[in-house]
Design an enzyme around this catalytic site. Sequence first.
Site, mmCIF file in Angstrom:
data_model
loop_
_atom_site.group_PDB
_atom_site.id
_atom_site.type_symbol
_atom_site.label_atom_id
_atom_site.label_comp_id
_atom_site.label_asym_id
_atom_site.label_seq_id
_atom_site.Cartn_x
_atom_site.Cartn_y
_atom_site.Cartn_z
ATOM 1 N N GLU A 170 0.855 -1.199 0.000
ATOM 2 C CA GLU A 170 0.000 0.000 0.000
ATOM 3 C C GLU A 170 0.882 1.237 0.000
ATOM 4 O O GLU A 170 2.009 1.199 0.481
ATOM 5 C CB GLU A 170 -0.936 -0.005 1.211
ATOM 6 C CG GLU A 170 -0.279 -0.214 2.562
ATOM 7 C CD GLU A 170 0.366 0.996 3.156
ATOM 8 O OE1 GLU A 170 -0.052 2.099 2.775
ATOM 9 O OE2 GLU A 170 1.281 0.850 3.987
ATOM 10 N N ASN A 236 9.367 4.279 -0.007
ATOM 11 C CA ASN A 236 9.443 5.023 1.258
ATOM 12 C C ASN A 236 10.863 5.515 1.534
ATOM 13 O O ASN A 236 11.060 6.632 2.012
ATOM 14 C CB ASN A 236 8.938 4.162 2.417
ATOM 15 C CG ASN A 236 7.435 4.268 2.559
ATOM 16 O OD1 ASN A 236 6.784 5.011 1.830
ATOM 17 N ND2 ASN A 236 6.856 3.518 3.484
ATOM 18 N N CYS A 288 5.702 4.843 9.263
ATOM 19 C CA CYS A 288 6.241 4.157 8.076
ATOM 20 C C CYS A 288 7.706 4.475 7.789
ATOM 21 O O CYS A 288 8.532 3.571 7.742
ATOM 22 C CB CYS A 288 5.396 4.499 6.859
ATOM 23 S SG CYS A 288 3.728 3.871 7.007
#
EC number: 1.1.1.22
Length: 458
Positions: A170, A236, A288
């Site tokens: 995701e 990320n 995250c």
Amino acid sequence: MKVGVIGTGYVGLVTGACLARVGHQVFCMDNDTAKVERLKQGIMPIYEPGLEELVQQDVDSGLLSFTDSLATVVQHAEVLFITVGTPSRPDGSPDLSAVRAVARSVGQHLDSRYRVIVNKSTVPVGSGNWVRMLVEDGARSPVAAAAGDGGVAVLQAPPELHFDIVSNPEFLREGSAVWDTFNPDRIVIGAESERAEQVMRELYSYWVAPEEPDRTPVPLVVTDLASAEMIKYAANAFLATKISFINEIANICERVGADVSRVAQAIGLDKRIGNQFLNAGAGWGGSCFPKDVSALVSTGQEYGYECSLLRATLAVNDTQRKRIIEKLQRELRILKGRTIAIWGLAFKPHTDDIRSAPALEVATQLLNLGCRVVAHDPIVTAAQAQVQVPDLQVTPSALAALEQADALVVMTEWPEYAQFDLAEVSRLLRGRVVVDGRNCLKREAVQGAGLVYVGIGR
Ligand code: UPG
């Protein structure tokens, strides 16, 4: 399609609600019975714009339901999402105990019907194979017969299993997770078989094969399992590195008298660089980036590679918070005995998440230096913040936090902070210093109110 979502945290709940909205029958499962009960009553475990209304509408339409029974979900759903937490352990590697437990239990409840088991939790590269092994192990474990057997475990022959593992990372941002789910830049599917890929294409047909001619199909990237797992970490880590990069540029800007906002604006116009994630500030936090960058470094190490760039990304982020303290020290000299007001506790606006929030780290450092710290956040409550920083005072009014304060530090760029009457701010603050840790206030306006403006890289 019938979809099971195991784990109703951020990702699970948003994914489940959005899949129900596009017409799938979704069963959201959590082993926290109290949480399931609250969800049934429409009480959300997290603050996320638009989520509560979406869940309510899905429940009303009969397409979304909540349960604490894994057996029910595994029995009914053809696609099973694993969306449990993978927090960091002290050494930076992810704690996969929740994934392990769920994978084994799924195996215990599988029958011979084909299932697609989807890893949506961010798990290290190679976890797809590991989940397969755990599901198979689970299926070989003894299964107690249903209630009514007098509590005696009955050994059943393990069923012949037909399942595939899929990795479907995701890319949701907290605060805009519902919007992001409906408007993704891409959907990534790491699949073991063509059959699994087809199931996922059908599941995401609303996005990748829209019926309405005015909707553009979302790019679908189909890869092997390991590449899909890597895509999540790489995305990320790149974004976190981009922010650490601009923070480093900001630190140089300060020394040479340049303005990082103008620098970021101009370099961002280069399409190869792009203008997003170039806001210099007190550094990145949240559930995250810190976890995923550390996990990637840890994976590199595990496979004999030293991630020097990513270590620097982490180091710059760590020192960026300390720069807030340095700025206060430069302006106030002695910090012991000072009162510092902090505006914003959440790791970013539009969320109540304080995991790895820079504000709490700065508050802790100030308290350790002998300051009194009074904070405000539009959503984060005193009780929430004090779990992490017990000595932190939290007021429900941003202006009340300023009374008797020697300095104001803005740590989260909530839009309302830029709208306060600066004359009133100036009147209430005992000291003159405003440290704008997010470059979200207008420098000239702050100075115009007789205050000393200290930004990041400008
Ligand atoms: N941040 C900056 N400067 C910027 C942009 C962000 O300092 O220019 C900070 C922000 O304040 C926050 C952190 O970076 O502390 C992360 O922000 P953001 O990415 O918006 O929040 P998350 O909700 O943590 O989302 C990230 C990814 C998303 C991914 C999710 C979980 O953006 O794609 O799904 O992490 O992995």
